[in-house]
Write an enzyme that holds these catalytic residues in place. Structure first.
Site, PDB file in Angstrom:
ATOM      1  N   ILE A 236     -11.488 -62.002  60.906  1.00 38.82           N
ATOM      2  CA  ILE A 236     -11.461 -60.803  60.082  1.00 38.82           C
ATOM      3  C   ILE A 236     -12.010 -59.627  60.876  1.00 38.82           C
ATOM      4  O   ILE A 236     -13.093 -59.703  61.464  1.00 38.82           O
ATOM      5  CB  ILE A 236     -12.318 -60.986  58.804  1.00 38.82           C
ATOM      6  CG1 ILE A 236     -11.752 -62.108  57.918  1.00 38.82           C
ATOM      7  CG2 ILE A 236     -12.422 -59.681  58.027  1.00 38.82           C
ATOM      8  CD1 ILE A 236     -10.385 -61.815  57.325  1.00 38.82           C
ATOM      9  N   LYS A 237     -11.253 -58.534  60.894  1.00 42.33           N
ATOM     10  CA  LYS A 237     -11.748 -57.286  61.465  1.00 42.33           C
ATOM     11  C   LYS A 237     -12.114 -56.355  60.315  1.00 42.33           C
ATOM     12  O   LYS A 237     -11.334 -56.135  59.399  1.00 42.33           O
ATOM     13  CB  LYS A 237     -10.699 -56.615  62.347  1.00 42.33           C
ATOM     14  CG  LYS A 237     -11.203 -55.284  62.916  1.00 42.33           C
ATOM     15  CD  LYS A 237     -10.101 -54.445  63.534  1.00 42.33           C
ATOM     16  CE  LYS A 237     -10.657 -53.089  63.977  1.00 42.33           C
ATOM     17  NZ  LYS A 237      -9.611 -52.157  64.423  1.00 42.33           N
TER      18      LYS A 237
END
Length: 354
Positions: A236-237
Site C-alpha cells: 500500500i502506498k
C-alpha cells in the site's frame, strides 16, 4: 549517514526516541528478511508472485532487509510533463529516470507504460519495473480528477515488470468504477505472477471542512488502506498522515458519514506523527501488506523532510518510502544523495520500531 548526523538533521532526537503508547508493535507483522516467507508465503499468492516480491525486496541497497525504497515517476501525466520536468529537463528522457533509480540504490522504479516500455529491453533485468497502469490527466478542460486505465496488464508482463501499480481515488464519485477496474487488474497481475501496489488516495472536496483538509487524516487514509488490502494489494502506498478526526468532522451538523468509534482516537492512535502512521499500518491488516509512504512534493527542506518521513514510517512499523519529486527535480547527483539518505534510515540499527 550515522545516528548523530540523523539527529542533527532532524533538529533533535524526539522522533528517534519516541515510545508509542497506542497500538503495541507486538500486534503488527513487521518488516524483516523473512517477511515474504512469514506473511506473503502463507497467503493465496502463487509462487510466481512470491518470486516477483522477492525481486522487489531483494534488490538495491535495502535488498534483504524487508524494507523498500522505490523511485516513482508518473508525474509527466499526473502533473503535466512541463511542470514536473522543468526543474531538470534531463528526465524528459525515460532512460535517465531508470538511471536515477539504479544509481540511487532503489529496490525498483515505478513509472508509466511509455517510460518503462521505451527502455525495457535494456533495463528490465537490471532493476525491477513497477508499471503504473492508470493515471489522472490534466489536459481535459476543465480539469477533472479521475484515474483511467492507460494500458493492459499483459503489456506490463510482456515488458518484464515485477509488479503493477494503480491509484484509486477513494471517496470520489468515480471510486466504485475504479475499485472494480483495479480489482480485476490485480487479479490478472497475480495470475501472471506480478506483485501489486496500490496508491490509496482520498479525493473529495467534501473532505475539506471549515478550512481544514482531512485528505491526510489518519482515520480516513487508514480506511482507504483497509479497502486497498481488501482487493489484495500486496503493498500500500499512502501519504503520510498529518492530522486525525476526519470522520468526526464529516459527521458534524446534520450529516451522517461512515462509522466511527472514539477508541480509534483515544486508544488506537494519538496526535503524534508515529502513532498517526501506525494507525495506517494497522489498517493494512496489521502490516500484512507493507505500507510505503509518499515522499511528497519538492520544497526548500527536501532532505530533512524525506529523512523525517522515513523515520516516522520505519518507527511506525511501515515498509519504506516511495519518493519521486524530491529526487528527480534535482540534479542526478543530489537526487541520488537524497534517495540514499532515505535508505540510510532503514539501514540504521539504532532506528527501531517504536
Amino acid at each position: 549517514m550515522n545516528i548523530d548526523q540523523l539527529v542533527e538533521l532532524l533538529g533533535g532526537d524526539d522522533l528517534v526516541h519516541y515510545q508509542s503508547q497506542s497500538v503495541s508493535k507486538d500486534l503488527l507483522h513487521l518488516p524483516s528478511p523473512s517477511f515474504i516467507d512469514d506473511v506473503y508465503g502463507i497467503s493465496d499468492r502463487n509462487p510466481q508472485v512470491l518470486r516477483s516480491l522477492g525481486n522487489l525486496f531483494g534488490h538495491g541497497r535495502l535488498g534483504g532487509t524487508g524494507y523498500l525504497s522505490i523511485l516513482p515517476v508518473d508525474q509527466g501525466i499526473e502533473h503535466s510533463a512541463g511542470a514536473s520536468f522543468a526543474a531538470n529537463p534531463l528526465y524528459f528522457d525515460p532512460e535517465n529516470i531508470v538511471k536515477l533509480a539504479i544509481e540511487g540504490g532503489c529496490n525498483a522504479v515505478a513509472s508509466t507504460f511509455g517510460v518503462l516500455g521505451a527502455v525495457s529491453r535494456k533495463y528490465s533485468h537490471k532493476i525491477p519495473f513497477v508499471v503504473k497502469v492508470n493515471h489522472n490527466e490534466l489536459l481535459t478542460y476543465p480539469n477533472k480528477a479521475d484515474q483511467i486505465l492507460y494500458g493492459k496488464v499483459r503489456e506490463a508482463w510482456n515488458m518484464g515488470a515485477a509488479a503493477i501499480g494503480a491509484t484509486i481515488y477513494f471517496g470520489s464519485p468515480e471510486s466504485g468504477r475504479q475499485i472494480v477496474e483495479i480489482s480485476r487488474a490485480f487479479e490478472e497481475a497475480h495470475s501472471l505472477g506480478m506483485a501489486t501496489i496500490l496508491w490509496c488516495y482520498l479525493r473529495n472536496d467534501a473532505f475539506k471542512v471549515d478550512k481544514t483538509d482531512y485528505h491526510l487524516s489518519a482515520d480516513l487514509t487508514g480506511q482507504a488502506n483497509h479497502l486497498g488490502v481488501t482487493i489484495e494489494a500486496d503493498i500500500i502506498k499512502q501519504k503520510l498522515p498529518e492530522l486525525n478526526g476526519g470522520y468526526k468532522a464529516l459527521n458534524l451538523g446534520n450529516s451522517s458519514y461512515g462509522k466511527l468509534d472514539d477508541r480509534m482516537y483515544s486508544e488506537l492512535s494519538s496526535g503524534h506523527p508515529i502513532d498517526l502512521c501506525r494507525y495506517q499500518v494497522l489498517n493494512c491488516y496489521s502490516g500484512r501488506a507493507g505500507l510505503i509512504n509518499s515522499g511528497g512534493a519538492s520544497g526548500f527542506n527536501d532532505m530533512e523532510d524525506a529523512v523525517r518521513t522515513a523515520v516516522i514510517n520505519k518507527r511506525a512499523g511501515g515498509t519504506g518510502l516511495i519518493s519521486g519529486r524530491k529526487a528527480f527535480q534535482k540534479s542526478m547527483h543530489d537526487g541520488v544523495a537524497l534517495l540514499q539518505a532515505i535508505q540510510d534510515v532503514y539501514l540504521m540499527q539504532e532506528v527501531t520500531v517504536s
